[in-house]
Structure formats: structure tokens, C-alpha cells
Design an enzyme around this catalytic site. Structure first.
Site, mmCIF file in Angstrom:
data_model
loop_
_atom_site.group_PDB
_atom_site.id
_atom_site.type_symbol
_atom_site.label_atom_id
_atom_site.label_comp_id
_atom_site.label_asym_id
_atom_site.label_seq_id
_atom_site.Cartn_x
_atom_site.Cartn_y
_atom_site.Cartn_z
ATOM 1 N NE ARG A 236 37.743 -5.100 2.509
ATOM 2 C CZ ARG A 236 38.637 -5.127 3.506
ATOM 3 N NH1 ARG A 236 39.302 -4.021 3.830
ATOM 4 N NH2 ARG A 236 38.897 -6.229 4.166
ATOM 5 C CD GLU A 265 42.786 -2.852 -1.914
ATOM 6 O OE1 GLU A 265 42.062 -2.117 -1.241
ATOM 7 O OE2 GLU A 265 43.474 -3.754 -1.409
ATOM 8 C CG HIS A 283 44.418 -2.763 1.939
ATOM 9 N ND1 HIS A 283 43.369 -3.380 1.306
ATOM 10 C CD2 HIS A 283 44.120 -2.809 3.261
ATOM 11 C CE1 HIS A 283 42.489 -3.786 2.189
ATOM 12 N NE2 HIS A 283 42.927 -3.450 3.405
HETATM 13 C C1 GLV Z 1 41.797 -5.193 6.337
HETATM 14 O O1 GLV Z 1 41.541 -4.440 5.460
HETATM 15 C C2 GLV Z 1 40.874 -6.069 6.954
HETATM 16 O O2 GLV Z 1 39.686 -6.111 6.567
HETATM 17 O O3 GLV Z 1 41.288 -6.791 7.853
#
Ligand code: GLV
Length: 317
Positions: A236, A265, A283
Site C-alpha cells: 500500500r 491513488e 495497481h
Molecule cells: C489489492 O491491492 C488488494 O488489497 O487486494
């Protein structure tokens, strides 16, 4: 039949599955709902199937209708949801662990390779044309024999460790607790973040975002890294202090970064956009058909389990 709001578009087969079990409202245009719209849309619903793009902060959760009993997040991470606020309102929050481990670890390895071997610069040069092979064209960092520090040795960290080890990297890790020898697979445990960073020629951030980990990689902790370290993040964006990282890139304390996740984001810090040593992806961690299908199906299963039993094995609050 229970009523659910599905906040983002899912793969068709998963929407069909949800439709077979619930009276579901889908987001046909896949628009990003504002907090106000999400609250409005959830009226009359018993549950929400949310995505990591939904900011379910305390203010939003407090305004959800009383009928909402569960938020089933279509992600393993749940930093987008205020768990305490949900708990106070008696709303169960669930996530989708395990099913995305392999796909996310693959992107984690891609970040390491892309950042170390200067993939962004290479792609740009190849596209521009006019390049000529030379013995010193885009010399990068070799993985073989290089120390990889894994911050957060959970399922994804362990899978990255396994692949990286097969590439000849030497694995170190920091976790809240030491793993069993079987799970460690020869990796060296470091009790403190400082100890891990000081041996991380390449760092792979794999820990969840939480109050304890937000901005963990910051102006001070970056200094523990060896000079010319590579930093990658598949977890993250909130874990990294961007300004400090961009400054470290500019003064070559950090050689390159490989990033799949960002603070705010999709509005990532523009310092990364301009930097030749930033290998950046939008991502994509879990973005394979198999994984996105398994995640959505699990998010639906979590709702079903909760409505049938009042509980769910993937409850996180
Ligand atoms: C993706 O980033 C998730 O947390 O599933």
C-alpha cells in the site's frame, strides 16, 4: 432475498453468481461513487460489496443506513475502511485473503526486476529507436547474490521470497514475529525495521497499511538503507513517505523504485512520473482473470456466509 450494493464492476461471471444469490445493484458504468452517492445507493440494502477505491471512512460509515450489516471488501487490504467505525455500528467487514497471493507476488517480483534492471528506461529507449548496443548501455543491478529485505513476511512476502531465492537472492525479513523454520525457508529474521533496512540492497514492502505502518518508510528510516538500495512496494502506498523517497532518488541514496501502489491513488506524486529510475505500474497486483474471479467469488461467498450464519471466517473487525 438479501439486497446488496456492488460498488464497482466485477467480471461478468462473478456478477452472475451474485445475481443468483442476492438482489444485487450493479455499477454498470463502473463509475467511482462519491461518498454521498455510495450512502444514497446503499439505502434499502443489507450489505455492500466494496472495492479498495471506496473510501469508507468513519464519516461515511456513520451515514450508512441501519440496514447495512456487512461490508465485503473485494481486496485483501482493508485500509480503505475504518474498521473501528464499522464495529461501533455493528457492521462486519470482510476481505479476500489467500486467493490473490500468487498474482500479487508475481507483480512484486516484476517490481524488483523492473527497478533493478532499469525496465522503464529500457522500454522508453526501445520505443524511441535509434539506440545501439554498447557494453555500458543501461547497466542495471543484478539480482543474483543481492540481499532482498522483505518487510512483512505474510503470504505474499513468503511467495516473493521463494521466487527471489530461486533467482539467487539472499532473503532477509522483518515481521512482528519470527516465522517457523518451515515458513522461513532459510530467510534471516530481523527483529527491528532498522536491522532489516540496513541489509536490504533491495527492499520489498509487503506489509498491510495500518496505524503502525503508515509512513514507516520515511526520511529517517530511508537513511538505514545501504547507499544505492532499490525500494519496491506491492502493498500500500500509505507505507511510504513520497517526498522523502523522491528526495532519496534524486540524491542517489536510493538507486531505483518499483511501485504498484501509491498514496492518494490514482493521483500519484508527480515526482515519480518524471523520474527515470521509477518503474511504476497502476495497481495491478491481483490483475489476472483467475485471481480477480476468485476474489470476487470470495467476496460474494463472504456475504453469503455472513447472511446464513451471522459470522464469516474472513471477518477482519
Ligand atoms: C489489492 O491491492 C488488494 O488489497 O487486494
Amino acid at each position: 432475498m438479501k439486497k446488496i450494493l456492488v460498488t464497482r464492476k466485477l467480471l461478468r461471471s462473478c456478477e452472475e453468481k451474485a445475481q443468483g444469490i442476492f438482489k444485487a445493484t450493479f455499477n454498470l458504468n463502473d463509475e467511482l461513487y462519491s461518498q454521498k452517492k455510495l450512502i444514497e445507493m446503499s439505502k434499502g440494502c443489507d450489505g455492500i460489496l466494496s472495492a479498495l477505491t471506496d473510501k469508507l471512512d468513519a464519516n461515511t460509515i456513520n451515514q450508512l443506513p441501519d440496514s447495512i450489516k456487512i461490508i465485503s471488501n473485494f481486496a485483501v487490504g482493508f485500509g480503505n475502511i475504518d474498521l473501528e467505525a464499522a464495529k461501533k455500528r455493528g457492521i462486519t467487514v470482510t476481505n479476500t485473503p489467500d486467493v490473490l497471493t500468487d498474482a500479487t507476488a508475481e507483480i512484486g517480483v516484476l517490481l524488483i526486476l523492473g527497478a533493478c534492471r532499469r525496465a522503464s528506461e529500457g522500454i522508453e529507449k526501445a520505443r524511441e529507436g535509434g539506440w545501439v548496443w554498447s557494453a555500458d548501455l543501461l547497466i542495471g543491478k543484478q539480482l543474483t547474490g543481492t540481499r532482498l529485505g522483505i518487510l512483512g513476511m505474510g503470504r505474499i512476502g513468503q511467495k516473493i521470497a521463494k521466487v527471489a531465492k530461486s533467482l539467487g537472492m539472499i532473503i532477509h525479513y522483518h515481521n512482528r514475529s519470527k516465522l517457523s523454520e518451515e515458513k522461513e525457508q532459510g530467510a534471516v529474521y530481523h527483529k527491528t525495521l532498522k536491522d532489516l533496512l540496513s541489509v536490504s540492497d533491495v527492499l520489498s514492502i509487503c506489509c498491510p497499511a495500518s496505524k503502525e505502518t503508515i509512513d514507516m518508510i520515511n526520511k529517517d528510516t530511508i537513511e538505514y538503507l545501504p547507499k544505492g538500495a532499490v525500494v519496491t512496494n506491492v502493498a500500500r502506498g500509505d507505507i511510504v513517505e513520497d517526498e522523502a523517497m523522491i528526495d532519496a532518488l534524486n540524491r542517489r541514496k536510493v538507486y531505483a523504485v518499483g511501485l504498484d501502489v501509491y498514496k492518494n491513488e490514482p493521483n500519484l506524486n508527480t515526482g515519480y512520473l518524471k523520474h527515470p529510475s521509477a518503474f511504476i505500474l497502476p495497481h495491478l497486483g491481483s490483475a489476472t482473470k483467475e485471481t480477480r474471479t476468485a476474489m470476487a467469488n470470495l467476496a460474494v461467498d463472504n456475504l453469503e456466509e455472513f447472511f446464513n450464519t451471522g459470522n464469516c471466517k474472513n471477518k477482519v473487525n
